[in-house]
Scaffold this motif. Structure first.
Motif, PDB file in Angstrom:
ATOM      1  N   GLY C   2      -0.754 -18.977 -16.577  1.00  0.00           N
ATOM      2  CA  GLY C   2       0.289 -18.897 -17.596  1.00  0.00           C
ATOM      3  C   GLY C   2       1.404 -19.869 -17.366  1.00  0.00           C
ATOM      4  O   GLY C   2       2.084 -20.279 -18.290  1.00  0.00           O
ATOM      5  N   GLU C   4       0.872 -22.786 -16.095  1.00  0.00           N
ATOM      6  CA  GLU C   4       0.253 -24.099 -15.875  1.00  0.00           C
ATOM      7  C   GLU C   4       0.853 -25.216 -16.725  1.00  0.00           C
ATOM      8  O   GLU C   4       0.723 -26.383 -16.382  1.00  0.00           O
ATOM      9  N   LEU C   5       1.513 -24.846 -17.830  1.00  0.00           N
ATOM     10  CA  LEU C   5       2.118 -25.899 -18.664  1.00  0.00           C
ATOM     11  C   LEU C   5       3.621 -26.024 -18.428  1.00  0.00           C
ATOM     12  O   LEU C   5       4.293 -26.792 -19.115  1.00  0.00           O
ATOM     13  N   CYS C  11       6.430 -28.135 -28.603  1.00  0.00           N
ATOM     14  CA  CYS C  11       5.258 -28.963 -28.341  1.00  0.00           C
ATOM     15  C   CYS C  11       4.655 -29.385 -29.676  1.00  0.00           C
ATOM     16  O   CYS C  11       4.449 -28.554 -30.556  1.00  0.00           O
ATOM     17  N   ASN C 223       5.785 -31.009 -15.477  1.00  0.00           N
ATOM     18  CA  ASN C 223       6.672 -29.873 -15.761  1.00  0.00           C
ATOM     19  C   ASN C 223       8.152 -30.220 -15.647  1.00  0.00           C
ATOM     20  O   ASN C 223       8.996 -29.554 -16.233  1.00  0.00           O
ATOM     21  N   LEU C 273      -3.676 -27.271 -27.627  1.00  0.00           N
ATOM     22  CA  LEU C 273      -3.157 -26.870 -26.314  1.00  0.00           C
ATOM     23  C   LEU C 273      -4.201 -26.178 -25.448  1.00  0.00           C
ATOM     24  O   LEU C 273      -4.073 -26.119 -24.232  1.00  0.00           O
ATOM     25  N   GLU C 274      -5.204 -25.651 -26.125  1.00  0.00           N
ATOM     26  CA  GLU C 274      -6.249 -24.949 -25.378  1.00  0.00           C
ATOM     27  C   GLU C 274      -6.870 -25.857 -24.312  1.00  0.00           C
ATOM     28  O   GLU C 274      -7.042 -25.475 -23.159  1.00  0.00           O
ATOM     29  N   THR C 277      -4.367 -26.647 -21.540  1.00  0.00           N
ATOM     30  CA  THR C 277      -4.286 -25.502 -20.625  1.00  0.00           C
ATOM     31  C   THR C 277      -5.504 -25.458 -19.706  1.00  0.00           C
ATOM     32  O   THR C 277      -5.379 -25.237 -18.495  1.00  0.00           O
ATOM     33  N   LYS C 278      -6.652 -25.705 -20.286  1.00  0.00           N
ATOM     34  CA  LYS C 278      -7.886 -25.650 -19.501  1.00  0.00           C
ATOM     35  C   LYS C 278      -7.860 -26.697 -18.386  1.00  0.00           C
ATOM     36  O   LYS C 278      -8.117 -26.392 -17.218  1.00  0.00           O
ATOM     37  N   ALA C 280      -5.257 -28.239 -17.154  1.00  0.00           N
ATOM     38  CA  ALA C 280      -4.180 -27.947 -16.206  1.00  0.00           C
ATOM     39  C   ALA C 280      -4.662 -26.910 -15.198  1.00  0.00           C
ATOM     40  O   ALA C 280      -4.453 -27.054 -13.991  1.00  0.00           O
ATOM     41  N   ASN C 281      -5.317 -25.889 -15.713  1.00  0.00           N
ATOM     42  CA  ASN C 281      -5.840 -24.857 -14.820  1.00  0.00           C
ATOM     43  C   ASN C 281      -6.876 -25.406 -13.858  1.00  0.00           C
ATOM     44  O   ASN C 281      -6.897 -25.059 -12.684  1.00  0.00           O
TER      45      ASN C 281
END
Lengths: 455, 253, 308
Positions: C2, C4-5, C11, C223, C273-274, C277-278, C280-281
């Motif tokens: 959560g 990760e961004l 945005c 970040n 963003l999906e 996020t992926k 980044a994770n």
């Protein structure tokens, strides 16, 4: 009967020093010894075997108040030894940097001496850090002047406390047009403020010295009109910058220079026989304490034509501008009179600076062991560095720094003053004691440096 | 003012450049003294002649162990201070006094110099030569919050000061070598260039994106290593940079 | 997860409205456009960017040179530089995919360059360096308050110069001189030739060439930047833009009001963003494992962890 009083450590100046004073029944100083008690870090000795590029960076760090003078004198002494001419724009950057440092240093000295003085028209001594007016506006102006000096120094010199941009052969980088404009703007603002500041200080200094009595820790002390007078000569090598052995007509002569150790000049072992607990802050040294200036002093006694001389703002003004006011008052006023000139000169140098000019010499020799020296007029006086560089290694390095010149001269100037004003006289020299503890005598036998050096 | 912290400043074998750095907070210095700091003892700027009991002592310079007075002063500083801050390269790591080897007039026996951490326990390090006015200011404000602040402020101050305390605990040796041994050799360098900017003597250049240290120029101040984002990076504190910067600026208004 | 961004205020998917500029830009021309706008408006008075040899030949005094012989500096070697105009920005535009030590100019920018308001672009780790320099300015006197706009670039990992050389010249079989553009996207490393040819390399080839220091990095989307941007999440020719700080919000708002960018809501674009996020994770998970591995690397001996 003479008594001995010691003020240790002295305050409101750079470094560690003390005053050992032999006084008569009226408390007037008969003999005064002002000596450095700062440990000797031995920069001249540790320089041997290092590269000429590193030594000036170390030399800068003997003193954080006039590091620029040390850095430049050391760099230029190395350049004089290896016979390297630097481009004109590098010279201009060095001049700007040097004047910027003086601008900050005068302001700092103002903070340090203000507590001796009175707010004009009152009996209140000045606490430079009080939030009350009129002092707060002065403190803010002082800090702004320091900010202007340090910021200009930072632009021309890379950093303002210990400069980063100087190097053997010139400077690492020239500045941009934008930076030049910024320096102009700051210098113009500084010029206006320096006028106000010098006027304020001169008024305060006159007010103090014109009093019949001044207060020292609740004691009413008579103010002699001749406070700080001495009969020693003056030495200055340039109206503001310096000279080197590469100049066509160098303004300093190594043949006229000689150095003795404090053993010859200072008093031997004595015992403190006068103690004054009221002396600010914390009283003088306890009765019965053994003192021995001869052995404790950490500096040498440099001489020009066989006598200690005074260096500093008054020496520059006497030598180049026919200034004629003696004593502590004259010295403090001379310093303020240099203030505006800092900025006039600086603006001239910024004018002369070509931002697209090269700032590093095309050819930097490795050195053949020749003797080179360079002087730089630090805020508090002539700073002469002497070097021999051979095959890119430093063989010999010596620093004759302003406060060292002044130690013995100031000791003479103490004579005839009430002992309670000894620190006031000393502060007139704007002492920088850490740097002063870095002298060496090449030949311990005959205590003379010059003959050996020029062989 | 009762709620100021008391501060002392012990000057040993340093050059007063750290003192100048402190004074280079300009108008901010006046605010610090107005609101947060009661300066009890400081050789150059204040008039007191002897070390006093204080909350926080800043120490500039290394200790000449051949000088009795200097050794006494550092011990007395430790005894009389709740927190001792080693200010600048000399106090933290020896800096140029690491090169000292004596033999110079008028005290040829002054040859051995040690960072203060070799003689006393030091709580906080502020490395660099010269240290920066902003770093001194930040530590002073945080020390104030630590001693006089609310619970939240104390927590923030503790978190802020922790890496500087760890530096103090880590030892008294740092130069460009620490970048090699603790960052590059450890596989942590990512070539950001921070060290080259932080170096006060232009001893570091970035060659193909990695630091090259000219060890004949390095003065052993420790700035490159402690400024490196891979020497310490306390994400919890640094990610609040905006709020902390604003709070410090507001405190100095 | 959560976090990760990182924290961000807004945005969008965006692209510069300056068509001329887009020709030189990597994706949506965000960095170049934003700096051009900030320079024009006086929000910044110079920006630190990664330039190249051609730029250095033209503007030698604006660069931070290393000790290389100038004639031997290879194509695609980044050279940190300070730009003051749009023309200079365009001359330096484009992602270089190897290490450009931009932070090395941060102090000098305030010194010989005389900048009061610095713009800087960099990778997430460089943004970390910038913020540490602001909060712990141990060797960065009078720098922190001069940083007026820090733009971060999404970054999975970076490469030493030699890695890029080997990837292009060995794996993609192209001379570096002939390369027009490089790009990482859609799970591939893309090399575009000047004559129009395109070579794609699977990312697994690139792994051995990655800079080891990147493997402990826990930040994919910068970040700590004021504004961070990258192609991931947005359609071709567009960039994902995350506005993070008050400064970022203010500058981005002004740039939008001035019509510098056209935008689409990030929710409306593919992959959105999906994907950010992926990725980044993925990065954070992988690198946390590296950090754990470092803790037990030797026999009873750990490698250093910079975060504790």
């Amino acid at each position: 009967m003479s008594k001995v009083v010691e003020i240790s450590p002295t305050t409101r100046h750079e470094g560690h020093s003390k005053l050992v004073l032999k006084v008569n029944d009226q408390g007037i100083i008969e003999t005064g010894n002002w000596c450095s008690i700062t440990p000797v870090r031995g920069v001249e000795k540790l320089a041997v075997g290092k590269t000429p590029e590193q030594v000036p960076k170390i030399a800068s760090r003997v003193c954080g108040i006039c590091p620029i003078a040390h850095c430049l004198a050391a760099t230029e002494a190395m350049e004089a030894s290896i016979k390297c001419e630097i481009p004109n724009d590098a010279k201009m950057l060095r001049h700007i940097l040097q004047l910027a440092n003086r601008c900050h240093s005068i302001a700092l000295h103002d903070i340090l001496i203000l507590p001796d003085f009175y707010i004009p028209g009152t009996e209140t001594k000045i606490n430079p850090f009080t939030a009350e007016e009129p002092v707060r506006s002065v403190a803010k102006r002082i800090q702004r002047l320091r900010e202007i000096g340090q910021t200009i120094g930072q632009i021309a010199g890379g950093d303002c406390i210990h400069p980063r941009n100087t190097r053997i052969g010139g400077m690492y980088r020239n500045v941009s047009e934008q930076a030049k404009t910024k320096m102009y703007d700051l210098a113009k603002e500084g010029l206006t403020l320096s006028h106000q500041q010098a006027e304020f200080m001169i008024a305060v200094i006159r007010n103090y010295h014109n009093r019949d009595f001044v207060d020292v820790g609740g004691m009413k002390v008579p103010m002699p009109k001749t406070l700080g007078y001495h009969n020693q000569g003056y030495l200055a090598t340039h109206a503001f910058y310096g000279s080197t052995s590469m100049d066509e007509c160098p303004s300093w002569d190594i043949n006229r220079f000689k150095e003795a150790r404090p053993y010859d000049w200072y008093m031997g072992e004595m015992e403190v026989t006068l103690e004054e607990p009221k002396y600010p802050i914390g009283g003088t040294t306890k009765m019965g304490t053994k003192v021995n200036p001869q052995m404790e002093a950490c500096t040498g006694i440099p001489m020009y034509d066989g006598q200690p001389v005074e260096v500093g703002p008054r020496a520059r003004l006497v030598r180049y501008k026919n200034f004629d006011m003696k004593g502590t008052k004259g010295q403090n006023i001379a310093r303020e009179m240099e203030y505006q000139d800092c900025f006039y000169e600086m603006i001239d140098c910024i004018d002369a600076l070509n931002t697209s000019g090269k700032v590093v010499a095309d050819y930097i020799p490795n050195g053949d062991g020749s003797l080179g020296w360079a002087s730089n007029e630090a805020p508090r006086g002539t700073d002469v560095h002497i070097a021999r560089v051979n095959d890119w290694k430093v063989q010999y390095f010596s620093m004759l720094v302003p406060t060292t010149w002044n130690f013995a001269t100031c000791s003479k100037a103490l004579e005839g003053a009430p002992w309670q004003l000894a620190e006031v006289i000393m502060r007139g020299y704007d002492p920088c004691v850490s740097c002063a503890t870095h002298m060496i005598v090449l030949d311990e036998e005959n205590k003379m440096i010059a003959q050996k050096l020029i062989q | 003012m009762a709620d100021k912290i008391t501060v002392g400043y012990t000057h040993l074998s340093g050059c007063t450049g750290c003192t100048v750095a402190l004074a280079d907070n300009y108008a901010g210095l006046l605010t610090l003294l107005d609101k947060y700091v009661d300066l009890k003892y400081m050789p150059t700027l204040a008039d007191a002649r002897h070390i006093q009991q204080v909350d926080v002592s800043f120490v500039e310079g290394s200790v000449c162990i051949n000088d009795k007075l200097a050794v006494e002063e550092i011990k007395e500083t430790r005894e009389k201070s709740a927190i001792v801050v080693a200010l600048g390269g000399c106090a933290c790591y020896g800096n140029i006094t690491r090169f000292s080897r004596g033999g110079q007039q008028n005290q040829p026996a002054h040859e051995a110099y040690l960072p203060i951490g070799d003689l006393i326990k030091v709580d906080v390090y502020i490395p660099g030569c010269a240290p920066t006015p902003q770093m001194i200011r930040n530590v002073a404000v945080m020390a104030y919050l630590l001693l006089k602040g609310t619970k939240e402020q104390k927590d923030l101050a503790t978190a802020f000061l922790t890496p500087l305390m760890k530096l103090a605990a880590a030892g008294t040796s740092a130069c460009f070598c620490e970048l090699m041994t603790n960052v590059i050799n450890q596989g942590l360098c990512m070539g950001c260039g921070t060290c080259a900017a932080a170096c006060p003597v232009n001893a570091i250049t970035m060659e193909y994106g990695k630091p090259q240290g000219e060890r004949d120029l390095c003065i052993k101040c420790g700035a490159c290593y402690s400024q490196c984002p891979r020497s310490f990076f306390n994400t919890d504190v640094i990610s609040q940079y905006e709020a902390i910067n604003e709070a410090i600026m507001a405190a100095l208004q | 997860m959560g976090a990760e961004l990182g924290n961000y205020k807004s945005c969008v998917s965006a692209r510069s409205t300056d068509k001329e500029l887009l020709k030189h830009a990597q994706d949506g021309g965000i960095v170049t456009s934003l700096f051009a706008f900030a320079l024009e408006e006086g929000i910044i008075d110079g920006a630190i960017v990664a330039a190249n040899k051609e730029f250095a030949a033209k503007y030698p005094s604006k660069c931070m040179m290393d000790n290389s012989n100038f004639d031997m500096i290879e194509p695609w070697r980044p050279i940190p530089a300070i730009v003051n105009t749009k023309a200079e920005l365009i001359a330096a535009a484009g992602t270089k995919y190897n290490i450009s030590p931009n932070v090395s100019l941060l102090k000098e920018a305030t010194r010989s360059f005389g900048l009061d308001k610095i713009g800087i672009v960099g990778t997430p780790c460089q943004m970390q360096a910038v913020r540490k320099a602001q909060l712990y300015p141990i060797g960065m006197r009078d720098v922190g308050a001069s940083i007026a706009l820090a733009v971060g670039i999404f970054c999975m990992e970076n490469f030493p110069y030699q890695s890029i050389l080997q990837l292009v010249e060995d794996h993609a079989a192209m001379k570096l001189e002939s390369v027009k553009k490089m790009e990482i996207g859609k799970g591939k490393f893309w090399v575009y030739g000047k004559r129009g040819q395109v070579v794609q390399l699977p990312l697994k080839i690139t792994h051995k060439y990655e800079q080891p220091g990147c493997h402990v990095c826990l930040d994919y989307v910068a970040n700590l930047a004021d504004v961070s941007t990258g192609s991931v999440g947005s359609p071709d020719g567009w960039s994902t833009v995350m506005v993070r700080s008050k400064i970022g919000d203010s500058v981005w708002g002004k740039a939008m009001a001035a019509g510098c960018f056209e935008t689409q809501p990030i929710e409306k674009v593919k992959p959105g963003l999906e994907l950010v996020t992926k990725l980044a994770n993925e990065k954070i998970t992988k690198n946390k494992k590296t950090l754990e591995g470092r803790a037990t690397f030797g026999v009873g001996k750990a490698l250093r962890n910079p975060y504790i």
